[in-house]
Design a protein around this motif. Structure first.
Motif, mmCIF file in Angstrom:
data_model
loop_
_atom_site.group_PDB
_atom_site.id
_atom_site.type_symbol
_atom_site.label_atom_id
_atom_site.label_comp_id
_atom_site.label_asym_id
_atom_site.label_seq_id
_atom_site.Cartn_x
_atom_site.Cartn_y
_atom_site.Cartn_z
ATOM 1 N N ALA A 36 0.818 -1.213 0.000
ATOM 2 C CA ALA A 36 0.000 0.000 0.000
ATOM 3 C C ALA A 36 0.851 1.262 0.000
ATOM 4 C CB ALA A 36 -0.926 -0.001 1.212
ATOM 5 N N LEU A 62 0.499 4.866 -10.349
ATOM 6 C CA LEU A 62 -0.864 4.406 -10.066
ATOM 7 C C LEU A 62 -0.924 2.891 -10.187
ATOM 8 C CD1 LEU A 62 -2.342 6.999 -12.508
ATOM 9 C CD2 LEU A 62 -2.871 7.064 -10.075
ATOM 10 N N ARG A 63 -1.468 2.225 -9.149
ATOM 11 C CA ARG A 63 -1.651 0.774 -9.206
ATOM 12 C C ARG A 63 -2.848 0.437 -10.105
ATOM 13 N NH1 ARG A 63 2.800 -1.726 -7.481
ATOM 14 N NH2 ARG A 63 3.283 -1.396 -5.288
ATOM 15 N N HIS A 87 -5.343 -1.304 -9.573
ATOM 16 C CA HIS A 87 -6.632 -1.291 -8.874
ATOM 17 C C HIS A 87 -6.983 0.099 -8.369
ATOM 18 C CE1 HIS A 87 -4.797 -0.960 -4.870
ATOM 19 N NE2 HIS A 87 -3.841 -1.686 -5.392
ATOM 20 N N GLU A 88 -6.107 1.064 -8.602
ATOM 21 C CA GLU A 88 -6.362 2.424 -8.132
ATOM 22 C C GLU A 88 -6.892 3.331 -9.250
ATOM 23 O OE1 GLU A 88 -2.966 2.563 -4.603
ATOM 24 O OE2 GLU A 88 -2.467 3.264 -6.614
ATOM 25 N N PRO A 133 -8.155 8.319 -12.074
ATOM 26 C CA PRO A 133 -7.518 7.751 -10.882
ATOM 27 C C PRO A 133 -8.353 7.934 -9.625
ATOM 28 C CG PRO A 133 -6.520 9.850 -11.419
ATOM 29 C CD PRO A 133 -7.633 9.660 -12.403
ATOM 30 N N ASP A 134 -8.177 7.011 -8.675
ATOM 31 C CA ASP A 134 -8.771 7.154 -7.345
ATOM 32 C C ASP A 134 -7.714 7.570 -6.327
ATOM 33 O OD1 ASP A 134 -11.309 6.402 -8.146
ATOM 34 O OD2 ASP A 134 -10.841 4.279 -7.920
ATOM 35 N N VAL A 135 -6.588 6.833 -6.359
ATOM 36 C CA VAL A 135 -5.471 7.130 -5.469
ATOM 37 C C VAL A 135 -4.203 7.092 -6.317
ATOM 38 C CG1 VAL A 135 -4.304 6.532 -3.321
ATOM 39 C CG2 VAL A 135 -6.657 5.787 -3.685
ATOM 40 N N GLY A 136 -3.259 7.981 -6.048
ATOM 41 C CA GLY A 136 -2.004 7.964 -6.791
ATOM 42 C C GLY A 136 -0.860 8.339 -5.884
ATOM 43 N N HIS A 137 0.358 8.186 -6.399
ATOM 44 C CA HIS A 137 1.557 8.443 -5.601
ATOM 45 C C HIS A 137 2.469 9.289 -6.449
ATOM 46 C CE1 HIS A 137 0.046 5.083 -3.125
ATOM 47 N NE2 HIS A 137 -0.341 4.628 -4.313
ATOM 48 N N THR A 160 1.117 10.997 -1.365
ATOM 49 C CA THR A 160 -0.083 10.284 -1.799
ATOM 50 C C THR A 160 -1.155 11.293 -2.214
ATOM 51 O OG1 THR A 160 0.474 8.583 -0.213
ATOM 52 C CG2 THR A 160 -1.723 8.479 -1.163
ATOM 53 N N TYR A 217 -5.202 11.809 -3.275
ATOM 54 C CA TYR A 217 -6.543 11.195 -3.265
ATOM 55 C C TYR A 217 -7.488 12.024 -4.124
ATOM 56 C CZ TYR A 217 -4.749 8.724 0.815
ATOM 57 O OH TYR A 217 -4.003 7.970 1.651
#
Lengths: 291, 375
Positions: free
Chosen positions: B226, B274-275, B277-278, B344-348, B359, B361
């Motif tokens: 994560a 970005l994963r 699933h994200e 995207p939902d979540v990214g890094h 991170t 959101y």
């Protein structure tokens, strides 16, 4: 220097099923090989049989059981046994040093191991006789200790050991190179002492190669002539080897008798090689799980 | 027994295999050393075992320095990738080897050894194979025997060097589960080396990610996946989709592709990780996220559907991947060659000067108006 084992490399070359062979020239190369084998092996064998076939069974038996000849069998067998056992121990040590350690002059020693093969046996015989004679470098020292080597059966052992040591070294060396270091590491991680690692892990892997090497060394010693006659002294009933008996009969122009004795040596050598091959085949089969 | 690695450095000639490694392996835990080949993970394991020595640093077992101890005195069990079974000994004799190597005063009687071997054979579920030779076993069976052999003397530490590396996928999965169960039952301190991230995450309590002789990150599997702390860990653990571009006024842009970065103040060159699933697939671009793709491949095998995407009109050094459920897939049926967009939902976000990511959101209401049309 260290050869990497490539498992399966040989198999991939084999043609699959009944398809046409990938490597060309099979017929020609096999033909030439067979012709050559016939020429160098079967032809003299046949000659031997033809020569002895002039004798009756009784004559043959009489020649090969002559007391002087029988004594020469005994001398030859025990000296060859002693020489090959010595080579088994010393050859293993030599192979071990050559495979396991890096040192200056390693390649020179590796090359020198083959010297007995390259050196004419007569040269080896004269050299050994000179060194081990009572006035020679080694002979002097040994004489002080009360050991006579030249012109005794011990001299025969020395000559035999010298001429056949490469057999042991060259059969053990590649096997030693192929033993995975993991096997030893595994044994050590299980708490085994160095001695136990050698006895239980290394030696069983080396064993078949050692037996082969010692057997080759033994058969070679049975027939050795050139190196021995100079150092043996050749006293009847004491230090005569069988190959010398063949030579003596030849000098008496008794070709049939010479061939008869030669056929005995040949039979023993072939039998021994045969037995070793079968035994080794079985042993390896068990290890590879094809039994 | 806890293991402490204290400032270990190791050279092979001029090559530095390990650079000042310090680590702690808690007692009773299963730790994975994870990294690509050449990262130094196997070397570290071998140094802990005593099969290799380090130029600098110490190894402590339960607080006492064992750096000078020979491998045979460290009381560890070691399992090799290629089993290293003694091929001239039967399975039973292999397993008994460690017990029979004990000094006479500690060595159990013949009957006790036989009983212990039988017990171990039961444990590895191969009781009928005691008299077979290793060459008559399958790879999975061999590795079980190797494990039983390593555990025969009841070591407190078990070290495994790519234990499943030489096995096929199905056997590997079985053996993995079995090892986990074994570990939970006996609670020895275990370390295993692997280059398989899935294996490391599934099996271990703690993962040490290594690269080029250094430790990249030490974490529990869930945290590691994560919250990777570096680009390397991101790349190494599973697939990651990367958008490289420059940030201006809170928007990351590369050619026609752009995405708004909420609550991000930085400017300049940056990469967004970005994963699969994200992110989600949508049929039309939304305000704040315009990432056009052409569908390259659709993979239906597994518990979810994996869609591979090629950026359209912009660049990425790898294809993008998006995961979705079979149900979602059946509803929208994205097909090869279609044009779709990603939100995207979540990214890094990695900026040029930072090693660790920030991170990002994209919570509602960012894409609220598109929530209905998204997959």
């Amino acid at each position: 220097m260290i050869k990497q084992a490539t498992p399966g490399a040989g198999q991939s070359r084999r043609p699959i099923g009944r398809s046409k062979r990938v490597l060309p020239g099979f017929g020609l190369s096999l033909g030439i090989s067979l012709f050559f084998i016939s020429l160098i092996l079967l032809l003299p064998l046949t000659g031997l049989i033809v020569e002895t076939s002039g004798m009756t069974w009784d004559q043959f038996w009489f020649v090969i059981t002559d007391p002087r000849v029988v004594e020469s069998y005994k001398v030859t067998l025990w000296t060859a046994a002693a020489a090959s056992l010595f080579n088994g121990a010393f050859g293993l040590l030599l192979a071990w040093v050559l495979v396991r350690y890096e040192f200056i002059g390693k390649r020179v020693i590796d090359a020198v191991v083959d010297l007995p093969f390259a050196l004419p046996t007569a040269v080896a015989g004269i050299t050994l006789a000179t060194l081990f004679a009572e006035t020679g470098w080694y002979g002097q020292l040994l004489a002080k200790a009360g050991i006579e080597v030249a012109f005794t059966p011990i001299g025969i052992v020395v000559a035999m050991a010298f001429t056949s040591i490469p057999f042991v070294v060259r059969t053990v060396q590649p096997v030693l190179e192929e033993i995975a270091p993991e096997d030893e590491e595994a044994a050590m991680s299980l708490g085994a002492s160095d001695g136990r690692v050698f006895r239980k892990v290394l030696f069983p892997a080396l064993w078949p190669a050692m037996v082969t090497g010692v057997a080759l060394s033994f058969t070679r010693s049975l027939g050795e002539f050139g190196a021995i006659i100079f150092i043996a002294g050749n006293t009847p009933y004491v230090s005569e080897v069988t190959s010398l008996m063949i030579f003596v009969r030849l000098q008496e122009y008794d070709y049939a008798a010479a061939s008869a004795i030669a056929s005995v040596v040949l039979a023993v050598s072939l039998l021994l090689l045969f037995v070793i091959n079968i035994w080794q085949g079985r042993y390896l089969k068990r290890l590879e799980g094809r039994s | 027994m806890s293991i402490v690695v204290d400032g270990i450095s190791k050279y092979f000639g001029n090559f530095q295999a390990l650079r000042d490694i310090s680590l702690e392996f808690p007692e009773g835990k299963l730790t994975a050393l994870l990294g690509p080949s050449g990262s130094g993970k196997t070397t570290l394991l071998r140094i802990i075992a005593g099969l290799e020595s380090a130029e600098r640093g110490r190894i402590l077992f339960d607080g006492s320095d064992v750096s000078g101890l020979h491998v045979r005195d460290r009381d560890i069990g070691f399992v090799f990738q290629h089993y290293a079974l003694f091929r001239h000994l039967t399975v039973g004799q292999n397993i008994a080897f460690g017990l029979e190597s004990l000094p006479r005063s500690e060595r159990p009687s013949k009957a006790e050894i036989r009983a212990r071997v039988a017990e171990l054979l039961d444990m590895i579920q191969l009781p009928q194979l005691a008299d077979r030779f290793p060459s008559q076993l399958s790879g999975g069976q061999k590795q079980r025997v190797a494990l039983a052999r390593a555990l025969a003397t009841k070591p407190k530490i078990l070290l495994l060097d790519e234990p499943f590396g030489a096995l096929d996928a199905k056997v590997r999965k079985d053996l993995r589960r079995w090892l986990r169960a074994l570990h939970d039952e006996f609670h020895f301190t275990s370390i295993f080396v692997t280059h398989d991230q899935e294996e490391a995450l599934e099996l271990s309590d703690q993962v040490v990610v290594m690269s080029q002789g250094r430790i990249e990150q030490v974490d529990e599997p869930t945290d590691l996946y994560a919250r990777p702390e570096s680009r390397f860990v991101f790349d190494f653990l599973g697939h990651v989709n990367v958008l490289s571009g420059s940030v201006q006024a809170g928007v990351l842009k590369q050619g026609p592709a752009s995405v708004r970065l909420p609550r991000i103040q930085t400017t300049g060159d940056a990469q967004l990780y970005l994963r699969p699933h994200e992110v989600r697939l949508v049929a039309k671009p939304v305000s704040g996220a315009d990432l056009p793709f052409r569908i390259e491949a659709v993979s239906l095998i597994g518990s979810g559907v994996r869609v591979e995407l090629r950026p359209e009109g912009w660049e990425s050094n790898d294809l993008w991947e998006v995961g979705m459920s079979h149900g979602e897939f059946a509803r929208h049926r994205p097909a090869r060659g279609d044009r779709w967009y990603v939100i995207p939902d979540v990214g890094h976000l990695f900026t040029e000067d930072s090693r660790k990511p920030q991170t990002v959101y994209w919570e509602p209401p960012e894409f609220l108006e598109t929530a209905g049309s998204g997959i």
